[in-house]
Write a protein that holds these residues in place. Structure first.
Motif, PDB file in Angstrom:
ATOM      1  N   UNK A 230       1.068   5.905  18.256  1.00 39.70           N
ATOM      2  CA  UNK A 230      -0.159   6.263  17.539  1.00 39.70           C
ATOM      3  C   UNK A 230       0.081   6.271  16.038  1.00 39.70           C
ATOM      4  N   UNK A 231       1.154   6.935  15.603  1.00 40.29           N
ATOM      5  CA  UNK A 231       1.446   7.040  14.171  1.00 40.29           C
ATOM      6  C   UNK A 231       1.766   5.673  13.565  1.00 40.29           C
ATOM      7  N   UNK A 232       2.533   4.876  14.273  1.00 38.34           N
ATOM      8  CA  UNK A 232       2.885   3.545  13.780  1.00 38.34           C
ATOM      9  C   UNK A 232       1.654   2.666  13.638  1.00 38.34           C
ATOM     10  N   UNK A 233       0.751   2.738  14.616  1.00 39.87           N
ATOM     11  CA  UNK A 233      -0.488   1.952  14.564  1.00 39.87           C
ATOM     12  C   UNK A 233      -1.365   2.406  13.407  1.00 39.87           C
ATOM     13  N   UNK A 234      -1.433   3.728  13.190  1.00 38.90           N
ATOM     14  CA  UNK A 234      -2.250   4.264  12.094  1.00 38.90           C
ATOM     15  C   UNK A 234      -1.713   3.813  10.738  1.00 38.90           C
ATOM     16  N   UNK A 235      -0.398   3.898  10.546  1.00 40.56           N
ATOM     17  CA  UNK A 235       0.182   3.511   9.254  1.00 40.56           C
ATOM     18  C   UNK A 235       0.140   1.999   9.044  1.00 40.56           C
ATOM     19  N   UNK A 236       0.127   1.249  10.133  1.00 41.62           N
ATOM     20  CA  UNK A 236      -0.062  -0.198   9.998  1.00 41.62           C
ATOM     21  C   UNK A 236      -1.450  -0.486   9.428  1.00 41.62           C
ATOM     22  N   UNK A 237      -2.432   0.286   9.893  1.00 43.30           N
ATOM     23  CA  UNK A 237      -3.788   0.144   9.365  1.00 43.30           C
ATOM     24  C   UNK A 237      -3.835   0.566   7.904  1.00 43.30           C
ATOM     25  N   UNK A 238      -3.051   1.587   7.538  1.00 40.96           N
ATOM     26  CA  UNK A 238      -3.008   2.047   6.143  1.00 40.96           C
ATOM     27  C   UNK A 238      -2.526   0.937   5.218  1.00 40.96           C
ATOM     28  N   UNK A 239      -1.579   0.117   5.684  1.00 41.70           N
ATOM     29  CA  UNK A 239      -1.123  -1.014   4.871  1.00 41.70           C
ATOM     30  C   UNK A 239      -2.208  -2.088   4.783  1.00 41.70           C
TER      31      UNK A 239
ATOM     32  N   UNK B 198       4.937  -0.001   6.241  1.00 43.25           N
ATOM     33  CA  UNK B 198       4.771   0.979   7.311  1.00 43.25           C
ATOM     34  C   UNK B 198       6.100   1.673   7.573  1.00 43.25           C
ATOM     35  N   UNK B 199       6.253   2.889   7.084  1.00 45.66           N
ATOM     36  CA  UNK B 199       7.533   3.587   7.219  1.00 45.66           C
ATOM     37  C   UNK B 199       7.815   3.973   8.669  1.00 45.66           C
ATOM     38  N   UNK B 200       6.778   4.078   9.504  1.00 44.00           N
ATOM     39  CA  UNK B 200       7.001   4.421  10.912  1.00 44.00           C
ATOM     40  C   UNK B 200       7.754   3.308  11.630  1.00 44.00           C
TER      41      UNK B 200
END
Length: 389
Positions: free
Chosen positions: A147-156, A164-166
């Motif tokens: 979930x966190x990795x997908x969210x931060x991918x969207x942030x990029x 994406x630091x996750x």
């Protein structure tokens, strides 16, 4: 990404040297916001154009190193934007999972941090907290990581971050769960008791004879069952909470045709004529015909909890090993493989995305199959050798 520069408020003659106190500003565009609009960041108050150029270069460098280049936003604020954007675009079960993990785990530990300040080390500490202090399983932590990795991918993608630091954090390792299955005799004992005592007998029979998932069985309609040609078409699933139908299956390979044997086809036909018609008459005007193969006693979708409670009761009565409903699917696959059915055929019946998943899932059965194959080969090979001597 480049900056544009402008001298603000200058009224001097452009042909002469500027003598006013007007300052320089710059603007950069790091991407688009969730609504698709171009985002622009402006900084002003620089005495010279050179100062503005230096500040702009520093800002771009920060962005390229993973820092945000606009007004700071916390992870709490970003996750709210992300969750809102997910609604209606992903399956309801995925949306519920993302919302739950965000609310219960991600926000309480990381939410107050500025999005651009979150580092891989923070996420490592977060996972350690989930494991040691909250005592969550590695499976759950892996889901939260997703979930966190997908969210931060969207942030990029939206321009809030440049990396994406996750993705720099290792995925939590999940021990492979042991698959529990029944042998053929245990299967027959269970089905005998189910047929005598449970209104969900047909659901159990379909799981064991087709390998269909629970949601696929509870979402199955009669229009997707061809009793004349003996096959079932998987086109719809019931969600885990039993409230909604999905026309999309778990994978693209999930939309499939499954051949059924003549005995199963005959049982389906009798079940429809006798059991379902009787229930329809009993319910009278309360009955809502939704064309479901496995409906409730008034024709509506079955509550999955009721199905599982019935299964647990029959298992106890049958005195067979306790397994889950999903393990009925595993039992079907294992019985096929033990009958030397090609793994590719098994994979197609189960709706796996590729045969590798099938081979990996049922690898515990394959060594025994290889042993039997080796013995059969040896008998054939050496019998031919002795005949030529």
């Amino acid at each position: 990404m480049k900056g544009s520069y402008r001298k603000r408020g200058c009224k001097c003659d452009k042909k002469k040297k500027c003598t006013c106190r007007a300052t320089w500003s710059f603007s950069v565009s790091p991407g688009k916001d969730p609504d698709g609009k171009r985002r622009q960041i402006t900084r002003s108050g620089f005495k010279t154009k050179r100062e503005a150029e230096k500040a702009c270069a520093a800002l771009i460098t920060e962005y390229e190193q993973g820092e945000m280049v606009e007004k700071e936003i916390t992870l709490n604020e970003f996750m709210d934007l992300w969750i809102k954007a997910r609604e209606g675009r992903v399956k309801s079960v995925t949306y519920a999972r993302d919302s739950s993990h965000t609310r219960l785990h991600i926000k309480p530990f990381l939410g107050r941090k500025q999005l651009s300040k979150i580092k891989a080390l923070h996420i490592e500490h977060f996972f350690k907290h989930l494991s040691l202090e909250k005592d969550l399983s590695n499976r759950t932590i892996l889901d939260i990581h997703t979930v966190l990795k997908t969210a931060l991918k969207t942030a990029t993608k939206w321009g809030y971050l440049s990396k994406n630091v996750a993705s720099l954090v290792d995925r939590p390792k999940v021990d492979k769960k042991e698959i529990l299955i029944w042998d053929n005799s245990e299967t027959q004992v269970f089905l005998k008791n189910a047929e005598e005592t449970s209104r969900y007998y047909m659901a159990f029979l379909l799981a064991l004879t087709t390998g269909m998932r629970q949601g696929e069985i509870l979402g199955l309609r009669w229009k997707d069952v061809d009793l004349e040609n003996n096959y079932i078409s998987v086109r719809q699933t019931l969600t885990h909470d039993g409230k909604n139908f999905n026309t999309q299956t778990k994978t693209s390979a999930g939309n499939r045709l499954i051949s059924i044997d003549k005995n199963t086809s005959k049982k389906l036909e009798n079940y429809k004529k006798n059991f379902l018609n009787t229930e329809r008459l009993k319910a009278g005007p309360l009955y809502k015909d939704m064309d479901l193969v496995i409906p409730s006693n008034i024709g509506t979708p079955v509550n999955p909890r009721n199905l599982l409670r019935s299964m647990a009761s029959i298992i106890k009565k049958s005195n067979v090993p306790r397994i889950s409903f999903h393990d009925l699917r595993h039992t079907h696959a294992s019985l096929l493989l033990k009958q030397d059915v090609h793994p590719k055929i098994v994979s197609e019946r189960l709706g796996h995305a590729n045969i590798r998943i099938t081979l990996d899932t049922y690898s515990h059965i394959l060594p025994n199959m290889q042993k039997d194959t080796a013995e059969q080969f040896g008998k054939s090979f050496y019998s031919m050798s002795s005949n030529t001597l």
